[in-house]
Design an enzyme around this catalytic site. Structure first.
Site, short mmCIF file in Angstrom:
data_model
loop_
_atom_site.label_atom_id
_atom_site.label_comp_id
_atom_site.label_asym_id
_atom_site.label_seq_id
_atom_site.Cartn_x
_atom_site.Cartn_y
_atom_site.Cartn_z
CE LYS A 202 -3.91 -2.36 2.31
NZ LYS A 202 -4.60 -2.98 3.30
CG ASP B 83 -9.17 0.31 5.07
OD1 ASP B 83 -9.07 -0.12 3.76
OD2 ASP B 83 -8.35 -0.19 5.79
CD GLN C 227 -3.52 -4.45 6.56
OE1 GLN C 227 -3.17 -3.49 5.87
NE2 GLN C 227 -4.16 -5.35 6.08
#
Ligand code: NDP
Length: 294
Positions: free
Chosen positions: A54, A121, A98
């Site tokens: 990422k 997200d 994450q």
């Protein structure tokens, strides 16, 4: 009929070009670039790899990334304080925590602490809630399902009025994918591990999104001729002919289904590249919104 192969790599590359142009415009006009904070707790190898990928993808389009690598035994309060600091940091437009988090940390608490303006997200309960309600717009939509919709639309297929079947109801893929299809005015059926007569339901689908994590479960005779098939699954199967000893396959038996469908995504090279492209899109959108460009 042999299906059109939907090239996720090419579509993701095109999206990254669009993002690069937005970032350049932002830098020229405001002297700023989008910033993504990537929070990694613990030392899971797969999570480290995802975060590394990422950050690399951010650098390629001009997005600044800030890494926070934290020990596995960090306390929940300490982690929450970091998220709150990032919420207040004007150089950070997107916050990525994450997953999965270690078991002593309540995921919902931490995801709920992220400012919804920075929830790139799309996992904040408020954004998910808005996604599930009629005429409510979430600020961000989870990246993998958003990528599925982009693949369908950018390949020239309409969603409105279609019969769509989603295999899987996870919070990160199946459920939001179904909600997005519903927002786009498809008629949606969601299937899961307790669904009876799965093949006959799948056979009704004009649009099929498969996200179950079962290698090649969807066979050619499950698929309605002319369907658009989006295969989210990533499964490793033994393959002595591959130097790694395994290869990756989707949830759909590609060789069978491509003879029946109108279009299909390959694995790898379909949905996978879109997930990171959508994270970059969401981060850039967050920055554009913060600067009043959107
Ligand atoms: P989960 O394991 O969280 O969810 C799987 C879903 O499939 C569940 O809803 C489960 O039902 C359902 N399911 C499992 N077995 C069956 C079955 N035999 N028949 C019908 N339904 C079944 O997985 P994820 O949603 O996180 O991921 C799904 C797949 O997508 C995985 O292969 C994953 O690797 C891949 N993935 C790919 C990404 C990408 O970027 N390409 C990103 C994220 C995931 P129930 O709810 O009843 O248990």
């Amino acid at each position: 009929m042999t299906a059109q192969i939907i090239d996720g790599k090419a579509i993701a590359a095109q999206i990254r070009e669009e993002i690069r142009a937005d970032v350049a415009r932002m830098q020229q006009t405001y002297g700023k670039v989008p910033g993504l904070a990537a929070v990694l707790v613990g030392d899971r190898k797969d999570s480290q790899t995802y975060v590394r990928m990422k950050k690399k993808a951010c650098a390629e389009v001009g997005i600044a990334s800030f890494g926070y690598d934290l020990p596995a035994d960090i306390g929940q309060d300490e982690l929450r304080r970091l998220v709150e600091e990032l919420n207040a940091n004007p150089d950070v437009h997107g916050i990525l925590v994450q997953l999965p988090l270690p078991s002593h940390i309540d995921e919902e608490t931490i995801l709920g602490a992220i400012s919804i303006e920075k929830d790139v997200d799309g996992f904040h309960p408020l954004n998910i809630g808005r996604l599930s309600m009629k005429r409510r717009e979430p600020l961000f939509v989870p990246c993998t399902p958003k990528g599925c919709i982009e693949l369908i639309e950018r390949s020239g297929f309409t969603i409105e009025g279609k019969r769509a079947v989603v295999l899987g109801r996870s919070n990160i893929v199946g459920l939001p994918a179904a909600m997005l299809l519903l927002h786009k005015n498809a008629t949606v059926t969601i299937c899961h591990s307790r669904t009876r007569n799965l093949p006959s339901i799948v056979r009704e689908a004009e649009i099929l999104v498969a996200a179950v994590g079962r290698a090649e479960m969807v066979r050619g005779d499950w698929v309605r001729p002319g369907a658009v098939v989006i295969d989210v699954g990533v499964n490793a199967v033994d393959d002595p002919n591959d130097p790694r000893g395994y290869r990756l396959v989707g949830d759909v038996a590609f060789d069978e289904v491509k003879e029946v469908a109108a279009a299909i995504t390959p694995v790898p090279g379909g949905v996978g590249p879109m997930t990171i492209a959508m994270l970059l899109r969401n981060t850039t959108d967050a920055a554009m919104r913060a600067l009043g460009m959107k």
